[in-house]
Design a protein around this motif. Structure first.
Motif, PDB file in Angstrom:
ATOM      1  N   ARG A  97       2.137   8.697  -8.415  1.00 26.03           N
ATOM      2  CA  ARG A  97       0.962   9.563  -8.243  1.00 26.03           C
ATOM      3  C   ARG A  97       0.268   9.306  -6.918  1.00 26.03           C
ATOM      4  N   ASN A  98       0.400   8.087  -6.393  1.00 24.46           N
ATOM      5  CA  ASN A  98      -0.273   7.731  -5.137  1.00 24.46           C
ATOM      6  C   ASN A  98       0.552   7.990  -3.902  1.00 24.46           C
ATOM      7  N   LEU A  99       1.757   8.568  -4.065  1.00 23.39           N
ATOM      8  CA  LEU A  99       2.576   8.834  -2.892  1.00 23.39           C
ATOM      9  C   LEU A  99       1.825   9.723  -1.916  1.00 23.39           C
ATOM     10  N   PRO A 100       1.876   9.402  -0.614  1.00 29.79           N
ATOM     11  CA  PRO A 100       1.182  10.227   0.378  1.00 29.79           C
ATOM     12  C   PRO A 100       1.745  11.647   0.387  1.00 29.79           C
ATOM     13  N   GLN A 101       0.886  12.613   0.540  1.00 31.28           N
ATOM     14  CA  GLN A 101       1.312  14.013   0.576  1.00 31.28           C
ATOM     15  C   GLN A 101       1.317  14.604   1.978  1.00 31.28           C
ATOM     16  N   PRO A 152       0.835  -1.202   0.000  1.00 32.30           N
ATOM     17  CA  PRO A 152       0.000   0.000   0.000  1.00 32.30           C
ATOM     18  C   PRO A 152       0.869   1.252   0.000  1.00 32.30           C
ATOM     19  N   ALA A 153       0.417   2.294  -0.678  1.00 33.76           N
ATOM     20  CA  ALA A 153       1.169   3.545  -0.704  1.00 33.76           C
ATOM     21  C   ALA A 153       1.393   4.080   0.707  1.00 33.76           C
ATOM     22  N   GLN A 154       0.493   3.739   1.631  1.00 32.78           N
ATOM     23  CA  GLN A 154       0.640   4.215   3.007  1.00 32.78           C
ATOM     24  C   GLN A 154       1.908   3.692   3.677  1.00 32.78           C
ATOM     25  N   SER A 198       2.119   5.140 -11.810  1.00 35.79           N
ATOM     26  CA  SER A 198       0.879   5.014 -11.046  1.00 35.79           C
ATOM     27  C   SER A 198       1.145   5.065  -9.550  1.00 35.79           C
ATOM     28  N   GLN A 199       2.269   4.487  -9.109  1.00 37.58           N
ATOM     29  CA  GLN A 199       2.602   4.503  -7.692  1.00 37.58           C
ATOM     30  C   GLN A 199       3.166   5.846  -7.259  1.00 37.58           C
TER      31      GLN A 199
END
Length: 274
Positions: free
Chosen positions: A265-269, A239-241, A262-263
């Motif tokens: 873009r999903n990095l936590p901000q 999971p990106a988390q 794709s991953q």
């Protein structure tokens, strides 16, 4: 009080000895955020090289071995392949006036010394050059690492801004409790790197990071020459988390993300701590 392993790296000013970000900031107007650096993988053929040279990515990663038949010379190939349609010499010559950075991943010690000789002309462009090898056994690793002292001896003559990408052999199995990078693993790596003058990045497997935060935090604290490069196996699931603590607590110049778009873009901000 926050544990020592969770120091807020975002509020620490680091000397940027790795000129990769400075180079691309100058050429592309980028922030000093290592997540902005993009990658082309397995550039091991003439067609892949042509594609990478005309594409938008910043860094080109390729594998180097010695050809399995005569003439014995460095070629671009990943085992079990033993031949290629392009040699390292031809590959480097094809870079021409491009502004791409180079990451060479060495799969055998015998390929290193002759490759270092060929790299001399590349440095005239000031482009980023990374040399990579797995030099220690890591979590779940089954492959044999290259001897670290022999590898470092072979690359010791490279210019001081060359990035040494020094990793661990690793494995990952779906549906099991995969161990992270242990204290022994990171301490042994730090002992190897302590006296080096080159910037060092540690390639770390994304699916193993959730179990390794304290260990890798400690490792980065040992020198401002150190960074992480997060990568993933093509079948890895995470999971990106799992990257949240790293994204939140480390300066953005100290973690590269060699991940699919794709991953990225999903990095936590947002972070765990404010």
């Amino acid at each position: 009080k926050r544990p020592a392993s969770l120091i807020d790296f975002k509020n620490v000013s680091w000397r940027m000895s790795d000129h990769t970000l400075r180079y691309f900031s100058l050429r592309h107007g980028r922030r000093r955020d290592a997540a902005d650096v993009t990658w082309s993988h397995a550039v091991n053929s003439r067609s892949r090289l042509a594609e990478a040279l005309t594409g938008p990515t910043h860094m080109m990663e390729a594998d180097v071995i010695i050809r399995g038949a005569d003439p014995k010379e460095p070629i671009m190939a990943h085992p079990p392949d033993t031949d290629s349609d392009i040699t390292l010499k031809e590959w480097l010559e094809a870079l021409g006036g491009s502004d791409k950075g180079v990451k060479l991943d060495f799969k055998s010690l015998e390929a290193v010394s002759p490759s270092v000789v060929l790299l001399e002309d590349v440095y005239r462009s000031n482009r980023p050059v990374w040399v990579n090898a797995d030099v220690l056994p890591g979590p779940g690793g089954l492959a044999s690492p290259l001897d670290p002292l022999a590898f470092l001896s072979s690359v010791s003559t490279l210019p001081p801004h060359t990035v040494l990408s020094l990793g661990w052999t690793t494995g990952w199995t779906a549906g099991t409790d995969n161990a992270g990078y242990s204290w022994d693993m990171v301490r042994t790596m730090e002992e190897i790197c302590r006296a080096l003058e080159h910037p060092v990045t540690f390639p770390v497997r994304a699916a193993l990071l959730a179990a390794s935060f304290s260990q890798l935090s400690w490792l980065l604290q040992q020198s401002d020459r150190y960074t992480l490069t997060v990568w993933t196996g093509k079948d890895d699931k995470f999971p990106a988390q799992d990257l949240l603590a790293y994204k939140a607590n480390f300066d953005s110049s100290r973690i590269y993300y060699d991940l699919p778009k794709s991953q990225i873009r999903n990095l936590p901000q947002r972070g765990l701590y404010t």
